[in-house]
Scaffold this motif. Structure first.
Motif, PDB file in Angstrom:
ATOM      1  N   ALA A  82      18.847  28.316  27.028  1.00 48.72           N
ATOM      2  CA  ALA A  82      18.074  27.595  28.033  1.00 48.72           C
ATOM      3  C   ALA A  82      18.922  26.575  28.782  1.00 48.72           C
ATOM      4  N   THR A  83      20.025  26.170  28.192  1.00 43.93           N
ATOM      5  CA  THR A  83      20.896  25.179  28.841  1.00 43.93           C
ATOM      6  C   THR A  83      22.180  25.802  29.386  1.00 43.93           C
ATOM      7  N   GLY A  84      22.283  27.116  29.324  1.00 43.52           N
ATOM      8  CA  GLY A  84      23.476  27.793  29.822  1.00 43.52           C
ATOM      9  C   GLY A  84      24.130  28.620  28.730  1.00 43.52           C
ATOM     10  N   VAL A  85      25.362  29.030  28.952  1.00 37.03           N
ATOM     11  CA  VAL A  85      26.093  29.822  27.966  1.00 37.03           C
ATOM     12  C   VAL A  85      26.524  28.930  26.809  1.00 37.03           C
ATOM     13  N   GLY A  86      26.350  29.422  25.579  1.00 36.42           N
ATOM     14  CA  GLY A  86      26.784  28.654  24.420  1.00 36.42           C
ATOM     15  C   GLY A  86      28.267  28.359  24.477  1.00 36.42           C
ATOM     16  N   ALA A  87      28.651  27.214  23.979  1.00 39.49           N
ATOM     17  CA  ALA A  87      30.046  26.775  24.085  1.00 39.49           C
ATOM     18  C   ALA A  87      30.981  27.555  23.173  1.00 39.49           C
ATOM     19  N   GLN A  88      30.453  28.130  22.085  1.00 39.70           N
ATOM     20  CA  GLN A  88      31.270  28.855  21.119  1.00 39.70           C
ATOM     21  C   GLN A  88      30.817  30.315  21.036  1.00 39.70           C
ATOM     22  N   PRO A  89      31.740  31.254  20.782  1.00 41.53           N
ATOM     23  CA  PRO A  89      31.366  32.663  20.686  1.00 41.53           C
ATOM     24  C   PRO A  89      30.527  32.945  19.445  1.00 41.53           C
ATOM     25  N   ILE A  90      29.626  33.929  19.570  1.00 40.06           N
ATOM     26  CA  ILE A  90      28.806  34.341  18.435  1.00 40.06           C
ATOM     27  C   ILE A  90      29.334  35.631  17.802  1.00 40.06           C
ATOM     28  N   ARG A  91      30.182  36.373  18.520  1.00 43.17           N
ATOM     29  CA  ARG A  91      30.777  37.587  17.980  1.00 43.17           C
ATOM     30  C   ARG A  91      32.173  37.773  18.547  1.00 43.17           C
ATOM     31  N   ARG A  92      32.998  38.445  17.746  1.00 38.84           N
ATOM     32  CA  ARG A  92      34.358  38.792  18.172  1.00 38.84           C
ATOM     33  C   ARG A  92      34.546  40.284  17.932  1.00 38.84           C
ATOM     34  N   TYR A  93      35.057  40.987  18.952  1.00 44.41           N
ATOM     35  CA  TYR A  93      35.269  42.427  18.852  1.00 44.41           C
ATOM     36  C   TYR A  93      36.761  42.718  18.963  1.00 44.41           C
ATOM     37  N   ALA A  94      37.273  43.525  18.040  1.00 46.70           N
ATOM     38  CA  ALA A  94      38.689  43.883  18.071  1.00 46.70           C
ATOM     39  C   ALA A  94      38.946  45.009  17.089  1.00 46.70           C
ATOM     40  N   HIS A  95      40.123  45.606  17.203  1.00 47.21           N
ATOM     41  CA  HIS A  95      40.617  46.539  16.199  1.00 47.21           C
ATOM     42  C   HIS A  95      41.998  46.054  15.789  1.00 47.21           C
ATOM     43  N   ASP A  96      42.237  45.998  14.513  1.00 47.72           N
ATOM     44  CA  ASP A  96      43.527  45.519  14.036  1.00 47.72           C
ATOM     45  C   ASP A  96      44.578  46.621  14.180  1.00 47.72           C
ATOM     46  N   THR A  97      44.728  47.046  15.407  1.00 51.48           N
ATOM     47  CA  THR A  97      45.675  48.106  15.733  1.00 51.48           C
ATOM     48  C   THR A  97      46.532  47.625  16.900  1.00 51.48           C
ATOM     49  N   TYR A  98      47.808  47.824  16.794  1.00 51.28           N
ATOM     50  CA  TYR A  98      48.734  47.359  17.819  1.00 51.28           C
ATOM     51  C   TYR A  98      48.502  48.085  19.148  1.00 51.28           C
ATOM     52  N   GLU A  99      48.533  47.340  20.230  1.00 42.99           N
ATOM     53  CA  GLU A  99      48.508  47.874  21.594  1.00 42.99           C
ATOM     54  C   GLU A  99      47.218  48.604  21.969  1.00 42.99           C
ATOM     55  N   THR A 100      46.072  48.166  21.499  1.00 38.81           N
ATOM     56  CA  THR A 100      44.817  48.783  21.936  1.00 38.81           C
ATOM     57  C   THR A 100      44.386  48.279  23.299  1.00 38.81           C
ATOM     58  N   ARG A 101      44.747  47.033  23.633  1.00 42.52           N
ATOM     59  CA  ARG A 101      44.294  46.370  24.864  1.00 42.52           C
ATOM     60  C   ARG A 101      42.761  46.336  24.900  1.00 42.52           C
ATOM     61  N   TYR A 102      42.184  45.972  23.790  1.00 37.24           N
ATOM     62  CA  TYR A 102      40.727  45.983  23.634  1.00 37.24           C
ATOM     63  C   TYR A 102      40.049  45.092  24.673  1.00 37.24           C
ATOM     64  N   GLY A 103      39.055  45.658  25.396  1.00 38.27           N
ATOM     65  CA  GLY A 103      38.282  44.880  26.357  1.00 38.27           C
ATOM     66  C   GLY A 103      38.908  44.766  27.725  1.00 38.27           C
ATOM     67  N   THR A 104      39.966  45.573  27.996  1.00 38.74           N
ATOM     68  CA  THR A 104      40.580  45.526  29.324  1.00 38.74           C
ATOM     69  C   THR A 104      39.529  45.721  30.415  1.00 38.74           C
TER      70      THR A 104
END
Length: 418
Positions: free
Chosen positions: A340-362
């Motif tokens: 109600a006051t805007g975007v939360g200041a801290q993330p609620i989730r993190r998405y990634a793969h522990d794999t080298y050079e995925t460029r996740y979320g490009t």
């Protein structure tokens, strides 16, 4: 949101771009009966997963490019990718580098506008996906333009604003699809470097939000205006446009959507100062202006590269996804809740793969591919060798992730519609 990417032909019509300096009104067409939701290319009521394939080899032509569609579904997205290309591909055109979607001819199937080298291509939707045989080709002065699609004039046909030469060109939808309908110029040499669409003033019609230039070090960076061009029955015009000049010197990516539930689209943007001090800033809409900027915490080690907005929880507030570019292309994405006051200041989730050079979320897109009125996260993982993949996270839940790919390398994951 856009990722970073370092004459007459068969199946299309070449159209020269020659427009005026302000929005040009054209006669209204008969209102369509049932336009499709943007991104629903097969007209089943669900948004489809759409991605560019700018590195695809077609008929022996390297990097000719194309577009792939995976149909949305109630339980999961179809794993069969339907690829569309031009009938006469050209090497190194990188078709599909930038994408936009809308039902431009209001036939009940969403269409896709794709960029290529010095051209734009319109692929029409159908029950079986995008059609390549009757693709419309428009010559274009900018190879990798920004795009923002919405029904800016409220006539039921989707429109698109596209970066042109020293101006924004408005492509207006109609029974025959998109046509050049006018242009917007404010004297800035690179007006429309980044574009986004949303109802900023809360009048029920989407508005266009545009920046003036993109930073390219070592070029000097000056103050950068952000302009809001209100939608209207006559289309987009600078007559009622207004601008802000942020104290931050550069806007590198932007998106607009209602993050606090007040029925007005708010502004989210990435800024930096001379290539450093990258930040994600949120400014709530006040109808005819924006509130002061608030910073969203992304960590200090690496920098935010692009943003996407969509309602993950179904609470009427858009949530924010941010792509973080890291060393060794070991990237990740963060999700922030709209409140109600805007975007939360801290993330609620993190998405990634522990794999080298995925460029996740490009590339990032938040869209309802299951038809349950909740946006799903679609993240691009292009890697560094062209194979690439997409990951679909239902309602943003990591546990139900679905991986989509192609057997043929084509740069999958580099681009999606904004």
């Amino acid at each position: 949101m856009r990722g970073t990417f370092k004459g007459m032909r068969k199946g299309g019509l070449v159209v020269a771009v020659a427009v005026g300096l302000a929005g040009v009104a054209v006669p209204a067409e008969a209102k369509p009966v049932r336009p499709a939701v943007a991104g629903d290319v097969n007209g089943d009521g669900r948004v489809d997963v759409i991605a560019g394939l700018p590195l695809l080899k077609v008929k022996g032509k390297s990097d000719a490019g194309g577009v792939v569609v995976y149909f949305g579904g109630a339980k999961q997205v179809s794993t069969q990718g339907r690829v569309v290309t031009l009938a006469a591909p050209v090497a190194r055109e990188n078709l599909g580098r930038v994408l936009a979607s809308g039902d431009f001819d209001a036939d009940g199937y969403a269409d896709v506008l794709a960029s290529a080298r010095k051209k734009l291509v319109v692929f029409r939707g159908s029950p079986t996906g995008l059609r390549g045989a009757d693709a419309k080709v428009l010559s274009w002065p900018v190879t990798e333009p920004a795009m923002a699609a919405a029904d800016f004039d409220g006539d039921g046909y989707g429109d698109v604003a596209v970066t042109g030469s020293e101006r924004i060109v408005v492509l207006r939808g109609g029974r025959s699809g998109l046509r050049v309908a006018g242009g917007l110029a404010n004297g800035a040499p690179r007006f429309g470097a980044d574009l986004a669409a949303g109802d900023v003033n809360g009048d029920g019609r989407p508005d266009l939000v545009a920046t003036e230039h993109r930073v390219a070090l070592p070029d000097p960076v000056g103050p950068q205006r952000i302009t809001v061009v209100p939608g209207s029955r006559a289309g987009l015009s600078l007559t009622r446009a207004w601008s802000i000049t942020p104290t931050e010197r550069a806007a590198r990516d932007l998106a607009v959507a209602d993050v606090n539930g007040d029925h007005r689209a708010d502004l989210v943007r990435i800024t930096s100062t001379e290539g450093e001090n990258f930040r994600v800033l949120v400014q709530l809409s006040q109808g005819n202006g924006f509130a002061p900027a608030r910073t969203v915490a992304t960590g200090d080690d690496y920098y935010p590269a692009n943003v996407a907005l969509g309602d993950i929880t179904g609470d009427g507030r858009a949530d924010l996804a941010v792509h973080i570019s890291a060393e060794g292309d070991h990237d990740w994405a963060l999700l922030y809740a709209g409140t109600a006051t805007g975007v939360g200041a801290q993330p609620i989730r993190r998405y990634a793969h522990d794999t080298y050079e995925t460029r996740y979320g490009t590339s990032l897109r938040l869209a309802d591919v299951r038809g349950d009125r909740r946006a799903d996260v679609i993240a691009g993982l292009p890697g560094v060798y062209g194979a690439g993949a997409l990951e679909v996270l239902p309602s943003g839940a990591p546990g139900g992730a679905q991986r989509l790919g192609l057997k043929t390398p084509g740069g999958l994951g580099l681009s999606q519609p904004s």
